[in-house]
Design a protein around this motif. Structure first.
Motif, short mmCIF file in Angstrom:
data_model
loop_
_atom_site.label_atom_id
_atom_site.label_comp_id
_atom_site.label_asym_id
_atom_site.label_seq_id
_atom_site.Cartn_x
_atom_site.Cartn_y
_atom_site.Cartn_z
N CYS A 266 0.73 -0.95 -0.23
CA CYS A 266 0.43 0.13 0.11
C CYS A 266 1.09 0.98 0.18
CB CYS A 266 -0.77 -0.15 1.15
SG CYS A 266 -1.91 -1.08 1.74
N ASN A 267 0.56 2.40 -0.96
CA ASN A 267 1.81 3.29 -0.97
C ASN A 267 0.68 4.32 -0.83
OD1 ASN A 267 3.65 1.91 -1.93
ND2 ASN A 267 3.01 1.55 -3.98
N ALA A 268 1.47 5.43 0.35
CA ALA A 268 0.39 6.85 0.17
C ALA A 268 0.86 7.92 0.11
CB ALA A 268 0.02 6.95 1.63
N VAL B 140 -4.11 6.41 -1.39
CA VAL B 140 -3.45 4.87 -0.93
C VAL B 140 -3.95 3.94 -2.06
CG1 VAL B 140 -3.23 3.08 0.33
CG2 VAL B 140 -3.40 5.49 1.75
N MET C 111 -5.19 -0.90 2.86
CA MET C 111 -5.49 0.67 2.62
C MET C 111 -5.90 1.41 3.69
SD MET C 111 -6.69 0.34 -1.77
CE MET C 111 -8.36 -0.09 -0.73
N GLU D 118 -3.05 2.00 6.09
CA GLU D 118 -2.75 2.77 5.29
C GLU D 118 -2.84 4.39 5.94
OE1 GLU D 118 1.55 2.96 4.00
OE2 GLU D 118 0.61 1.36 5.02
N LEU D 119 -3.78 4.53 4.61
CA LEU D 119 -4.84 6.33 5.14
C LEU D 119 -4.51 6.61 6.27
CD1 LEU D 119 -6.01 7.55 2.39
CD2 LEU D 119 -7.90 6.31 3.53
N CYS E 99 -0.73 7.26 7.36
CA CYS E 99 0.35 8.51 6.20
C CYS E 99 -0.34 9.54 6.54
CB CYS E 99 0.80 7.71 4.97
SG CYS E 99 1.49 6.61 4.99
#
Length: 379
Positions: free
Chosen positions: A217-219, A265, A308, A311-312, A315
């Motif tokens: 997961c990339n934010a 995300v 997600m 992570e949201l 971040c």
């Protein structure tokens, strides 16, 4: 024989709408544009506001209307998001407060008035070939309830679609308990279930969610998305909902007022590079610093949703330098009851309410979507 109108696409239109049951043989009847002085109680002065300039000029009136209602958490920042897009038309009912038992007609208005009620109308799809219309924020001031205000506003809104020769679908994404009898009387039928979920930032931060080794997961802040990432987001949203909603999503990403912030995300397969097409996406925003964290949309599989979401939260508050664990988190799950049960168990969330979606044809609002629309964009 029902209305007096002076249309102007970017300013106000004054409409006198007489509510008499014999004038409306069907909720989608076509309204005549001729003028009639028929004194029927209750009588309502309706204003139609179109375009951000006109709508935002009455921002404080919208905020005041929600006080003491089920939407009382919607203050200026939330209303600003709703009214800032080019896709919104508002039908508002105005009343003099001098008479508690009826709504007076005064055209032109000689004394200041406040909103007795409103309904927002949005063309959901940006494309001209899809005429689906969504109605929302159907609100009536507590002092003006049981007087036919909501029914009159919705009949006005539905009648305007007939005047525009719009034969598209008419839908209500969320229908509160108070509004449901009104909507049913106008021909709307249940077409889905929406669950409002809430918790604190700390509830998600302290959760020991098992790591999913198959998912990365990339934010990043919403305003920093590049053209490829925006393309992914638009495409995922269109597949999930069946609608093209680029304008509203762009408004969400870039920030619509000073002080708001947005985080996105993407969920990617751990077996693929960072340029691979994502399996899901989640968006969250704060309308002002220290304000509630509003999540939606979330798109993808239910397996993607919880990672997600975690992570949201982590971040977003790193990006905004806001470390308060007491900030409230809210979002609306759309037609995914298994996900609701997982959220209740894993993140210790509360289910504040559960209301239906409705449509005139009885079909799901997102009937053309692929089933991956997990959490709605709201308000």
């Amino acid at each position: 024989q029902t209305l007096l109108t002076c249309p102007n696409h970017h300013h106000r239109s004054q409409i006198l709408l007489i509510t008499a049951s014999h004038l409306f043989h069907h909720p989608c009847c076509c309204l005549s544009s001729s003028i009639a002085n028929i004194m029927v109680t209750p009588q309502i002065t309706i204003q139609t506001l179109e375009g951000p300039e006109s709508l935002l000029a009455d921002l404080s009136s919208f905020s005041q209307l929600t006080a003491g209602t089920e939407f009382d958490s919607y203050e200026d920042p939330q209303w600003r998001f709703l009214l800032s897009g080019q896709d919104i038309i508002a039908h508002v009912a105005q009343t003099n407060s001098r008479d508690e038992d009826r709504v007076d007609v005064n055209i032109p208005q000689t004394t200041p008035t406040s909103f007795a009620g409103c309904v927002l109308r949005v063309k959901i799809d940006d494309d001209d070939d899809d005429e689906t219309i969504g109605y929302g924020m159907v609100i009536v001031s507590p002092s003006q309830r049981k007087k036919g205000v909501a029914t009159t506003l919705l009949k006005r809104a539905l009648g305007m679609e007939q005047m525009r020769n719009n034969h598209g679908r008419c839908v209500l994404a969320v229908c509160s308990e108070l509004g449901q009898p009104v909507y049913r009387n106008l021909g709307f039928r249940e077409a889905g279930v929406i669950s409002m979920m809430a918790c604190k930032v700390s509830d998600i931060r302290k959760c020991n969610l098992p790591k999913n080794d198959a998912l990365n997961c990339n934010a990043q802040p919403g305003h920093e998305l590049d053209s490829k990432q925006k393309g992914w987001l638009f495409d995922l949203d269109r597949r999930a909902t069946g609608f093209c909603r680029r304008k509203r999503i762009n408004l969400l990403l870039k920030g619509y007022s000073e002080g708001c912030s947005c985080t996105v995300v993407f969920a990617l397969s751990s077996n693929c590079g960072s340029d691979a097409y994502p399996q899901g996406v989640a968006i969250g925003r704060q309308d002002f610093f220290g304000g509630p964290f509003i999540i939606g949309p979330i798109i993808g599989s239910e397996e993607c949703c919880l990672p997600m979401l975690r992570e949201l939260i982590h971040c977003h508050f790193d990006f905004t330098s806001d470390s308060s664990n007491d900030i409230g988190v809210t979002f609306m799950v759309s037609n995914h009851m298994k996900l609701v049960e997982n959220l209740l168990g894993v993140f210790n969330m509360a289910r504040l309410w559960e209301f239906p979606s409705m449509s005139l044809d009885g079909e799901s609002v997102y009937r053309n979507g692929d089933g991956s629309y997990l959490v709605m964009m709201h308000p």
